[in-house]
Write an enzyme that holds these catalytic residues in place. Structure first.
Site, PDB file in Angstrom:
ATOM      1  N   HIS A   8      -9.175   1.472  -0.509  1.00  0.00           N
ATOM      2  CA  HIS A   8      -9.030   1.967   0.908  1.00  0.00           C
ATOM      3  C   HIS A   8     -10.507   2.114   1.522  1.00  0.00           C
ATOM      4  O   HIS A   8     -11.568   2.379   0.796  1.00  0.00           O
ATOM      5  CB  HIS A   8      -8.803   3.635   0.652  1.00  0.00           C
ATOM      6  N   HIS A  23       0.883  -1.037  -0.087  1.00  0.00           N
ATOM      7  CA  HIS A  23      -0.025   0.106   0.048  1.00  0.00           C
ATOM      8  C   HIS A  23       0.694   1.419   0.029  1.00  0.00           C
ATOM      9  O   HIS A  23       1.403   1.645   0.939  1.00  0.00           O
ATOM     10  CB  HIS A  23      -0.864  -0.186   1.233  1.00  0.00           C
ATOM     11  N   HIS A  79       1.463   5.455  -2.035  1.00  0.00           N
ATOM     12  CA  HIS A  79       1.126   6.251  -3.149  1.00  0.00           C
ATOM     13  C   HIS A  79       2.352   6.952  -3.634  1.00  0.00           C
ATOM     14  O   HIS A  79       3.063   7.833  -3.391  1.00  0.00           O
ATOM     15  CB  HIS A  79       0.364   7.353  -2.475  1.00  0.00           C
TER      16      HIS A  79
HETATM   17 FE   FE2 Z   1      -3.448   5.052   1.159  1.00  0.00          FE
END
Ligand code: FE2
Length: 427
Positions: free
Chosen positions: A209, A56, A58
């Site tokens: 999410h 996980h 970004h």
């Molecule tokens: Fe996230």
């Protein structure tokens, strides 16, 4: 004749073995005393682990701290707003440059598989274009999986639905979502259903999410698990965060967890971010906000720690070190017995590899020749020291080497004594 032999390392299960590599595969594990190799790495007494895996992240936002300003409240919502400002001014080259720099950091930390969400709430899909390019550029040393993530809401944002589908058409690997950020609970549940149907129709995995809030009534994980069963997606769906579960009624949770187990949902708490962002509306006592990790592990649910953010609108620290992530998770979840600490190491290696569906992962003959040599005697010592990465091998090639730090000579300690204690303690 091997291309490379890693000699005398201690495997995570405590066995001592040589690892012989041919090309990009592990060709032999065991005593290789008389074998020849073009290159030999001496790992005597050092932990040799399969690489770290972050399920996980970004990568479109990473290393953007301070652009165009700093998150002053420190909250999730200001972070989302700030990211919206940055999206207006960033360029595709910016995203590529930041992501490639982060991949260098990751490789040096032995982090060789990453699942990154990429924001699809942008009509230009600039971040998607950038990370598809990065995925290709790093493929020889990092398995980069991309998730189509409608950050501003699949229904809440006017063009998110069409842009998320466009991103999947462009080659993004996994279907994402953010049901708790839709305008209503009903919209959130409907988004889970439609996104799971899109994934089932395309043969893709799902990673949402889900319930990243302190609101105990945010129960989208229930819908996600049920839709997983209905569509036959068992084992291919992940629920990221699930922080609302921290605050849920215990009776409801006793009904929810068996459903999550039956649906074979993979669970990804992100302890660095959860402990920073959750409980922000509380006075005292302040909730930790981490999901119910121990209870899910006890039911056989696959749970692994994710990192989520490094130097971005939501988190002002971070280095790409999954040992830092596991160390925080161990503390916040109070996983302090020897068995639990050992599990925390698995949660940033094998458990996360399972979540990402990495079939050629691990230390066994035939697996991809990717591994990390750590300046520690065993997995628990690696966590205690956040041990140095002495050597990182990706696809059969050495991609990073770091000298042993002087400090480790005094901090590393008598592994035999520690191992004896760990083995005699609460299992
Ligand atoms: Fe996230």
């Amino acid at each position: 004749m091997f291309d490379l032999i890693v000699k005398g390392g201690v495997l995570p299960d405590g066995k001592v073995a040589d690892i012989g590599i041919k090309g990009n595969k592990i060709a032999a594990i065991g005593p290789l005393d008389d074998a020849e190799a073009a290159q030999v790495i001496d790992a005597s007494g050092d932990l040799v682990s399969p690489p770290f895996v972050d399920p996980h992240f970004h990568m479109d936002a990473t290393l953007s701290y301070g652009l165009p300003r700093i998150n002053t409240s420190g909250t999730l919502l200001e972070g989302i707003g700030l990211w919206g400002e940055l999206k207006q001014v960033m360029t595709q080259d910016d995203v590529v440059d930041r992501a490639l720099k982060y991949c260098d950091w990751a490789a040096s930390m032995g982090l060789l598989a990453i699942r990154s969400h990429v924001d699809t709430c942008d009509d230009r899909l600039l971040g998607v274009e950038a990370l598809l390019e990065v995925r290709n550029q790093v493929k020889d040393y990092i398995d980069l999986q991309l998730v189509a993530f409608p950050q501003d809401g699949f229904y809440r944002d006017a063009t998110a639905r069409q842009n998320t589908i466009r991103a999947l058409d462009m080659g993004v690997d996994v279907v994402g979502g953010i049901p708790h950020f839709e305008r209503t609970m009903t919209d959130g549940a409907a988004s889970v259903t439609e996104l799971c149907e899109i994934a089932a129709g395309r043969g893709l995995q799902v990673d949402m999410h889900c319930d990243e809030t302190d609101d105990p009534h945010s129960r989208h994980i229930e819908t996600l698990a049920r839709e997983t069963q209905r569509l036959g997606l068992q084992g291919r769906v992940a629920g990221s965060h699930l922080t609302s579960m921290h605050s849920m009624d215990n009776y409801y949770v006793s009904k929810l967890l068996p459903l999550i187990a039956e649906a074979e949902i993979n669970v990804i708490p992100n302890p660095l971010i959860n402990i920073v962002l959750q409980g922000r509306h509380d006075t005292y006592p302040k909730r930790r906000g981490l999901t119910r990790v121990k209870e899910m592990l006890a039911l056989g649910i696959n749970v692994g720690w994710g990192q989520d953010c490094v130097l971005d609108p939501w988190y002002s620290l971070g280095t790409g070190d999954m040992l830092d992530v596991a160390f925080m998770g161990l503390h916040v979840a109070q996983m302090t017995s020897p068995k639990e600490m050992r599990t925390c190491f698995d949660m940033v290696t094998v458990n996360n590899a399972k979540t990402m569906g990495l079939t050629d992962y691990g230390l066994h003959v035939g697996a991809k020749a990717s591994l990390v040599v750590l300046d520690a005697g065993d997995p628990i010592e690696a966590l205690r020291l956040r041990a140095g990465r002495l050597c990182v091998i990706a696809n059969g090639s050495v991609v990073s080497q770091t000298p042993r730090a002087d400090a480790s000579l005094t901090l590393k300690g008598r592994p035999e004594m520690l191992r004896r204690r760990h083995n005699s303690g609460d299992q």
